[in-house]
Scaffold this active site. Structure first.
Site, mmCIF file in Angstrom:
data_model
loop_
_atom_site.group_PDB
_atom_site.id
_atom_site.type_symbol
_atom_site.label_atom_id
_atom_site.label_comp_id
_atom_site.label_asym_id
_atom_site.label_seq_id
_atom_site.Cartn_x
_atom_site.Cartn_y
_atom_site.Cartn_z
ATOM 1 N N VAL A 69 -0.455 7.924 -0.032
ATOM 2 C CA VAL A 69 0.282 9.013 0.602
ATOM 3 C C VAL A 69 0.920 8.564 1.913
ATOM 4 O O VAL A 69 2.122 8.762 2.146
ATOM 5 C CB VAL A 69 -0.645 10.221 0.836
ATOM 6 N N SER A 106 -0.727 8.090 13.634
ATOM 7 C CA SER A 106 -1.284 9.435 13.574
ATOM 8 C C SER A 106 -0.199 10.422 13.186
ATOM 9 O O SER A 106 0.961 10.266 13.544
ATOM 10 C CB SER A 106 -1.884 9.840 14.919
ATOM 11 N N ARG A 110 -39.743 7.546 35.122
ATOM 12 C CA ARG A 110 -39.569 6.194 34.567
ATOM 13 C C ARG A 110 -40.374 5.177 35.375
ATOM 14 O O ARG A 110 -40.943 4.232 34.818
ATOM 15 C CB ARG A 110 -38.089 5.813 34.565
ATOM 16 N N GLY A 116 0.829 -1.204 0.000
ATOM 17 C CA GLY A 116 0.000 0.000 0.000
ATOM 18 C C GLY A 116 0.856 1.243 0.000
ATOM 19 O O GLY A 116 1.402 1.634 1.033
ATOM 20 N N GLY A 129 1.342 5.431 3.078
ATOM 21 C CA GLY A 129 2.220 4.290 2.886
ATOM 22 C C GLY A 129 3.578 4.680 2.337
ATOM 23 O O GLY A 129 4.625 4.250 2.838
ATOM 24 N N ASN A 166 -6.801 2.824 9.682
ATOM 25 C CA ASN A 166 -7.765 3.244 10.702
ATOM 26 C C ASN A 166 -8.867 2.202 10.851
ATOM 27 O O ASN A 166 -10.056 2.507 10.727
ATOM 28 C CB ASN A 166 -8.367 4.607 10.343
ATOM 29 N N LYS A 215 -6.425 5.006 19.255
ATOM 30 C CA LYS A 215 -6.355 5.917 18.106
ATOM 31 C C LYS A 215 -7.743 6.476 17.780
ATOM 32 O O LYS A 215 -7.890 7.633 17.401
ATOM 33 C CB LYS A 215 -5.781 5.184 16.892
ATOM 34 N N GLU A 269 -9.573 14.834 18.559
ATOM 35 C CA GLU A 269 -9.182 15.682 17.416
ATOM 36 C C GLU A 269 -10.399 16.402 16.842
ATOM 37 O O GLU A 269 -10.338 17.602 16.555
ATOM 38 C CB GLU A 269 -8.525 14.803 16.365
ATOM 39 N N HIS A 312 -8.316 9.157 20.176
ATOM 40 C CA HIS A 312 -7.473 10.273 19.728
ATOM 41 C C HIS A 312 -8.199 11.081 18.659
ATOM 42 O O HIS A 312 -8.242 12.314 18.708
ATOM 43 C CB HIS A 312 -6.150 9.726 19.173
ATOM 44 N N ASN A 313 -8.781 10.393 17.688
ATOM 45 C CA ASN A 313 -9.479 11.085 16.604
ATOM 46 C C ASN A 313 -10.740 11.780 17.095
ATOM 47 O O ASN A 313 -11.110 12.840 16.590
ATOM 48 C CB ASN A 313 -9.813 10.100 15.483
#
Length: 507
Positions: free
Chosen positions: A17, A138, A474, A14, A19, A113, A210, A217, A213-214
């Site tokens: 960009v 990342s 409830r 792969g 890779g 991802n 990760k 972000e 993390h995103n």
């Protein structure tokens, strides 16, 4: 050529960009790469770029035309890195490698991802064919080229083999200051510094971290964008003036990669006149990781309104036509003209609001990881995770140093809101935060991340919430029962609402 080619250390599949830049990073660090992509053009491009950047006479990247050739050019046991889109493409490559003769002791590293649950399932599915290891990456293309943040997880045995490679290619941080040690030239190697790569845990743990993390972000970006919106539409500042303000903020506690690139975007002009940002269509895209974080927060019962609101903000931006129509129908407040002195005072309060909202986003993300770790029986080192994020990744910021120190002080810390440093910071700036959100609301400018963060803060500091009435509701319509403050913990009660006496029953 073939004999030398057979000495390749790592196979790489792969060459998009990310890779290609990871391949060049590996080559800079002394590894020979056997590279494959379905596009021969991408293979040739990676080889040519390596030749241009390589300062020695030795070849470092070798192209392969098939999976079988790739395996034949590697030292055994084979180590292969995948940089392909998440989902079905990962399985297609894995099946192709099985068909090409991959062995049970070979290691395949998924750097995409991937959804963490898919990674867990894949490790189990392929365990008799090869060792599937995962490592979230990342930092975008620049990070991949010169040092990303790496979040590996899976087989501890595989990690012992991968560790020196991952630590070599990762971003580095000055251990004293917590600031990134910049590497920006091909062939440049950084000696010393803390590597932004550390073993996270069992299969799926790295991709989960990760994912969070995103999610953070998403929130961090939205907070900055809301500040831009307020300064542009509420205060009437130009893009250059906002860039100047952000640049000034970037010298203090808001110092971060995202603030830095926001300055660059705001300053960029078309034909030296028109700010590019004024020409960009206000419809935001997303690849799913922020959504996954929001969904996971609901699944494990962890409040993450700042992160979720950032996802919603992207969603509502996609309804451009509807928003244009509604803008002609729905009324907002009359805009007031502020004096220069009032603008300056408001800008200071907005700075503090951003800082506090940012604390909320990280507090939510780390609490989510802590609750997920309990649910999935992972042992996560949160100080180590914060250290990894100090450089190389998109959310890298000076802000991560006190987070690291918070978890070093107390590794059992449940929420950043309970740490002495962040308690002091929130108490110090909450008044300005509160006033800024109120003023933004009166301006009629949407600021969901800033305002939902404040609501989260106020909820967290409330010893009593209206969930008592909620439990009564409830129980009324669904007999869901409730606990009582004046009775033993764990004992449940129900009111016979349909009866005239409305007796309380102990369940």
């Amino acid at each position: 050529m073939t004999q030398e080619k057979a000495l390749c250390d790592i196979g790489f599949i792969g060459l998009g960009v990310m890779g290609k830049n990871l391949v060049l990073n590996l080559a800079d660090n002394g590894y020979k790469i056997a590279a494959f992509d379905l596009s021969q053009e991408k293979v040739n491009d990676a080889i040519e770029q390596d030749k241009e950047e390589n300062k020695t006479d030795s070849q470092r990247v070798y192209g392969c035309s098939s999976y079988t050739e790739l395996l034949s050019q590697l030292k055994a046991p084979h180590l292969i890195v995948l940089s392909v889109p998440a989902g079905e493409p990962v399985d297609q490559v894995c099946e192709s490698l099985i068909g090409a003769g991959i062995q049970p002791d070979d290691i395949v590293i998924d750097t995409g991802n991937s959804l963490w649950a898919d990674t867990v399932e894949r490790e189990e599915r392929y365990k008799n064919q090869f060792i599937l290891f995962s490592s979230a990456v990342s930092g975008g293309e620049v990070g991949a080229r010169f040092g990303p943040a790496l979040m590996p997880s899976g087989s501890p045995y595989a990690w012992t083999r991968i560790k020196p490679i991952w630590e070599a290619i990762s971003a580095k941080v000055d251990p004293k200051t917590g600031k990134p040690i910049e590497r920006v030239e091909p062939g440049q190697i950084i000696e010393g510094g803390d590597p932004c790569a550390a073993y996270i845990g069992p299969a799926g743990a790295g991709h989960y971290v990760k994912m969070v993390h995103n999610g953070i972000e998403y929130a961090d970006m939205q907070i900055i964008c809301e500040a831009y919106h307020v300064l542009r539409n509420g205060l009437g500042m130009s893009c250059d003036e906002i860039a100047d303000t952000f640049e000034q903020w970037n010298q203090g506690p808001l110092d971060s990669y995202l603030m830095e690139i926001s300055v660059e975007v705001l300053r960029h002009k078309i034909e030296e006149e028109t700010p590019l940002v004024d020409l960009i269509l206000d419809k935001a895209g997303q690849k799913g990781t922020g959504l996954w974080t929001a969904v996971s927060s609901l699944e494990v019962g962890c409040p993450a309104p700042t992160i979720s609101q950032a996802v919603y903000a992207r969603s509502i931006s996609s309804f451009k036509d509807m928003r244009v129509t509604a803008s002609e129908l729905l009324q907002g407040p009359t805009q007031k003209t502020l004096s220069d002195e009032d603008k300056q005072a408001f800008t200071m309060r907005l700075h503090d609001a951003i800082y506090c909202a940012k604390i909320c986003a990280y507090a939510q993300g780390f609490q989510l990881m802590k609750l997920a770790a309990k649910e999935h029986n992972w042992t996560l080192d949160f100080a180590s995770i914060a250290k990894i994020w100090r450089a190389g990744c998109i959310i890298r910021a000076v802000f991560l140093q006190p987070i690291t120190e918070a978890f070093e002080r107390n590794e059992e810390l449940e929420n950043l809101f309970l740490d002495e440093f962040f308690v002091e910071q929130l108490n110090k700036y909450q008044a300005n935060w509160r006033q800024a959100v109120a003023e933004i609301t009166l301006m009629g400018i949407p600021a969901g991340a800033l305002s939902s963060s404040l609501s989260y803060y106020d909820s967290m500091r409330s010893a009593v919430l209206p969930a008592n009435l909620l439990q009564g509701q409830r129980d009324f319509f669904g007999a869901h029962t409730f606990e009582r403050l004046d009775k033993a913990v764990g004992k449940r009660y129900h009111v016979e609402w349909s009866s005239q006496e409305r007796a309380i029953q102990k369940i």
